[in-house]
Design an enzyme around this catalytic site. Structure first.
Site, PDB file in Angstrom:
ATOM      1  N   ASP A 161     118.072  54.043  32.233  1.00  0.00           N
ATOM      2  CA  ASP A 161     117.053  53.200  31.626  1.00  0.00           C
ATOM      3  C   ASP A 161     116.646  52.045  32.547  1.00  0.00           C
ATOM      4  OD1 ASP A 161     115.445  52.085  29.550  1.00  0.00           O
ATOM      5  OD2 ASP A 161     117.108  50.786  28.946  1.00  0.00           O
ATOM      6  N   GLU A 405     128.146  55.351  30.988  1.00  0.00           N
ATOM      7  CA  GLU A 405     127.698  56.280  29.946  1.00  0.00           C
ATOM      8  C   GLU A 405     127.461  57.697  30.453  1.00  0.00           C
ATOM      9  OE1 GLU A 405     124.456  54.693  27.695  1.00  0.00           O
ATOM     10  OE2 GLU A 405     125.641  53.040  26.901  1.00  0.00           O
ATOM     11  N   TYR A 458     125.304  49.868  20.106  1.00  0.00           N
ATOM     12  CA  TYR A 458     124.048  49.222  19.692  1.00  0.00           C
ATOM     13  C   TYR A 458     123.861  49.368  18.182  1.00  0.00           C
ATOM     14  CZ  TYR A 458     122.918  48.430  24.544  1.00  0.00           C
ATOM     15  OH  TYR A 458     122.944  47.973  25.837  1.00  0.00           O
ATOM     16  N   GLU A 494     128.589  46.442  26.534  1.00  0.00           N
ATOM     17  CA  GLU A 494     127.157  46.248  26.244  1.00  0.00           C
ATOM     18  C   GLU A 494     126.986  46.103  24.746  1.00  0.00           C
ATOM     19  OE1 GLU A 494     124.331  49.244  27.643  1.00  0.00           O
ATOM     20  OE2 GLU A 494     125.314  49.323  29.591  1.00  0.00           O
TER      21      GLU A 494
END
Ligand code: GCB
Length: 602
Positions: A161, A405, A458, A494
Site C-alpha cells: 500500500d 504482513e 485495524y 500498526e
C-alpha cells in the site's frame, strides 16, 4: 543533475546508450538526483512508468586519484536506486544490483585510471518492474482483451500500500581508498554497571602484511581504550551507555572508534583510517519484556515512510530534520522502517538522537504462493545480508523485521520464515528478529520463529467500520490469544484510521479528524491495561500521509497520518503527543519537562 530518458513501454533494454552518449540515442531531460523520477514532470506516463530508464552524468576526476604507485582505489557508490540497476563507466559495465533501499558500489579504478584528464561518463539503466521473485514482489499483467485495451497493454500489480516510486533515491558518491584498505568493521557491546566490553572485528583487503590499531574516544575526545589486531576487545570503565530518547537525560551517547591500518604493498607504506560511531548498549527479550541495558523499554513510536511531495522517495535533508523534530515534539522514542530500509543519513540521526529502530527489510506484500519458493527465498537471504552488513553497528537498531504482513497462513511460510529468521540470527546473534503479521494467531506459520510478536490490526476500520465500540473486546482478545499461544512479548505494530484534514463530525464518523482521535483513544485504553502485562509497544500507522496507487479507498494516497504529507499536525497528533509524554514521564528516567512548543534538543 543527471540526463534522463525513459524507454517507454519496453520491459527490456533494446538500445545501448552506454556505448555512446545517452543523448545521442534520443531526447533527454534533466533529472535531479537524489529523487524519484515519477513526480518531476507533468507527464502522466512518466508518473506511472514501468520499465527501463536511463540516467547519465559526466564528471572530471582529480588527477591525484588516477596516479601513484600503487594508485588509489576509486569507488562509485549508490546509496540506493530502485529497483534493478546496471551501471557503466565510460561504456564498461562496472556493477549490476537487484533491489532498492540498500547501497551498492563498484571499484572503477581500472576503468578510470587509463584516461587521466578526460571526463568520466557514468551511465545507469534502471528498471522498476516487480515480479513474484523481487522484494517487494509484484506481477506484470498483460491485458489481452483487444476490445478493452490497446495492443501490448500491461499493468504492474503489487500487494503493498504505497506508491512504487523509482529512480536514484539516495546520493551517488565517488570516493577513494588506498589500494589496501579497511573493508569492514563489526562491533558488538556488552556491559555491566561499571564496565563495558566492545568486541571488534576488522577486515582488510588488498594486503596481508598489515597492522591495525584502534582507539576509542568519548565525547570529550578522551581516549578511553585502545587495541590492536583484526579481532579483540576494548574495556571501558564506567561507560556512558547508549540510551533511547526519554529514557535518560543524555540519550544517544556515541563513542568514536578510530581504526587505523598500515599496510605494505609493493614497497609502499599505505595508511587507511576509518572512524565509526559506537554506542554501548545491550538488548534482551524475555517472555514479557524488551530490555535495553537491562531496563524495560516500551516502544511508543510510529511507522514511517520515505515519502514526500515532488521528490517521492528521494533523500531530502530538510524533510529528514523536520521529521526528527516532529518525532521529538511527539515524545516518540522509536519507529519501524516500514516497509524497507531507510537512508543511512536517517539511521545516523537515530543513533545520535536515541531513536530506537525496528529495521525492516523490503519484504512487504509477500502474498503469492510462488513468492515463497526457493528463488525468492535465496534473494530474501541476500537482502538480509546486505541490510545486516549496512546496519549491524548501529546502536539504534534494536530489532530486525524480515517482512510485513506476508501470507504467513500459507504452509510454505513455515520453512520460508524459519530459514530467513535463522539466517538473520546467524548474521547477527546480538539482536532479536521478528516479522510483522496480520494473520490469525492460530494459523500463522511464521510466528513460532520470531522473538517478539508484532501484530497489525485495524478494528473499527477495515473490520466493523464505524463501530468504535467493538475495539475493547476485539483488541483484548487479540492480545490474549497471541500471548496464550506463544508467551512472547507483543508490539501493536500498526493501528490507525484515515482522516482527511479539516473534515469534522461529532459524533465521530469515519474519515474525520474526530474519528481518528476516537479510534486511537479506544486502542489506548486497552494498551494501557496490557502494557502492564506483556505488551511492549505501540506504533501508530502512520506518522504522515503518504502516496499510494490510485484506488477507490485512497484519496490522493493513504490518509492515516497523524501529520499531513506536508507535516502539519492533525488533531490525532495532539492525542498521541499527550499520551507519549505521559508514558515517558511514568516510566521515567528524567525526561525534560514538557512546555507547549519547545523542542527538546540535546
Ligand atoms: C497495513 C499495511 C500498511 C498499510 C495499512 C493501511 O496493514 O501494513 O502498509 O498502509 O495497513 O493503511 O491499510
Amino acid at each position: 543533475m543527471w540526463e534522463f530518458s525513459a524507454v517507454f513501454k519496453q520491459l527490456f533494454p533494446s538500445i545501448s546508450p552506454w556505448q555512446r552518449h545517452c543523448k545521442a540515442t534520443g531526447p533527454v531531460i534533466d533529472m535531479p538526483v537524489p529523487a524519484s523520477f515519477n513526480d518531476i514532470t507533468q507527464d502522466p506516463s512518466l508518473e506511472n512508468y514501468i520499465g527501463w530508464v536511463w540516467y547519465e552524468k559526466e564528471v572530471l576526476l582529480p588527477l591525484r586519484w588516477l596516479q601513484g604507485d600503487p594508485a588509489p582505489r576509486v569507488v562509485l557508490r549508490f546509496g540506493s536506486a530502485h529497483y534493478y540497476s546496471i551501471v557503466w563507466v565510460n561504456g564498461v559495465q562496472v556493477v549490476e544490483h537487484e533491489g532498492g533501499h540498500l547501497p551498492f558500489e563498484a571499484d572503477i579504478s581500472s576503468v578510470v585510471q587509463g584516461s587521466p584528464g578526460s571526463l568520466c561518463r557514468i551511465t545507469v539503466a534502471l528498471n522498476n518492474t516487480l515480479t513474484p521473485h523481487t522484494l517487494p514482489p509484484g506481477s506484470i499483467q498483460y491485458m489481452a482483451d483487444k476490445s478493452r485495451y490497446p495492443k501490448n497493454y500491461f499493468v504492474q500489480n503489487t500487494k503493498f500500500d504505497f506508491f512504487n516510486y523509482a529512480g536514484i533515491h539516495r546520493p551517488v558518491v565517488l570516493y577513494t581508498t588506498p589500494a589496501a584498505y579497511i573493508d569492514d568493521i563489526t562491533v558488538t557491546t556488552t556491559s555491566s554497571d561499571s564496565v563495558a566490553m566492545v568486541q571488534y572485528q576488522v577486515s582488510v583487503v588488498g594486503s596481508t602484511a598489515n597492522s591495525l590499531s584502534l582507539s576509542l574516544r568519548d565525547q570529550e575526545g578522551k581516549v578511553v581504550a585502545t587495541g590492536d589486531g583484526p579481532v579483540g576487545e576494548l574495556k571501558v570503565l564506567n561507560p556512558n551507555l547508549w540510551w533511547p530518547y526519554l529514557m535518560h537525560e543524555n540519550p544517544g551517547y556515541l563513542y568514536s572508534l578510530e581504526v587505523r591500518m598500515q599496510a605494505q604493498l609493493g614497497g609502499a607504506l599505505l595508511e587507511d583510517v576509518y572512524t565509526l560511531p559506537v554506542g554501548i548498549r545491550t538488548v534482551h527479550v524475555t517472555s514479557s519484556q524488551f530490555l535495553i541495558n537491562g531496563r524495560p523499554f516500551y516502544f511508543h513510536g510510529v511507522n514511517k515512510h520515505e515519502d514526500a511531495d515532488i521528490r517521492g522517495k528521494g533523500l531530502d535533508w530538510p524533510l529528514i530534520v523536520k521529521d526528527f523534530n516532529l518525532l521529538r515534539w511527539l515524545g516518540a522514542n522509536s519507529f519501524r522502517t516500514s516497509h524497507y530500509p531507510y537512508a543511512e543519513e536517517i539511521m545516523d540521526l537515530c543513533d545520535a538522537y536515541g531513536i530506537a529502530v525496528i529495521d525492516e527489510s523490503p519484504g512487504v506484500g509477500i502474498k503469492l504462493p510462488e513468492s515463497f519458493g526457493n528463488r525468492s527465498l535465496q534473494h530474501h537471504l541476500a537482502v538480509m545480508e546486505e541490510l545486516v552488513r549496512r546496519d549491524k553497528n548501529r546502536p539504534s537498531v534494536v530489532m530486525w523485521s524480515v517482512a510485513n504482513e506476508p501470507a504467513s497462513e500459507l504452509p510454505p511460510a513455515a520453512h520460508y520464515f524459519k530459514t530467513v529468521i535463522a539466517h538473520t540470527k546467524a548474521l547477527d546473534p546480538s539482536r532479536p528478529v521478528t516479522f510483522v503479521t496480520d494473520a490469525n494467531y492460530a494459523l500463522d506459520h511464521g510466528a513460532p520463529y520470531v522473538d517478539v510478536i508484532c501484530v497489525n490490526s485495524y478494528f473499527s476500520w477495515y473490520h466493523d467500520p464505524g463501530h468504535l465500540e467493538v475495539i475493547p473486546l476485539q483488541l483484548t482478545a487479540q492480545f490474549e490469544n497471541w500471548y496464550k499461544t506463544y508467551q512472547k512479548p507483543i508490539i501493536q505494530s500498526e493501528y490507525g484510521a484515515d482522516s482527511v484534514p479539516g473534515l469534522h463530525s461529532d459524533p465521530p464518523m469515519m474519515f474525520t479528524e474526530e474519528y481518528q482521535q476516537a479510534l486511537l483513544r479506544e486502542y489506548h485504553s486497552v494498551l494501557d491495561k496490557k502494557r502492564k502485562e506483556y505488551v511492549i509497544g505501540e506504533l501508530i500507522w502512520n506518522f504522515a500521509d503518504f502516496m499510494t496507487n490510485q484506488g477507490t479507498t485512497r484519496v490522493l494516497g493513504n490518509k492515516k497520518g497523524i501529520f499531513t504529507r506536508q507535516r502539519q499536525p492533525k488533531a490525532a497528533a495532539f492525542v498521541l503527543r499527550d499520551r507519549y509524554w505521559k508514558i515517558a514521564n511514568e516510566s521515567s528516567c528524567l525526561p525534560p519537562a514538557i512546555t507547549s512548543h519547545s523542542l527538546f534538543l540535546k
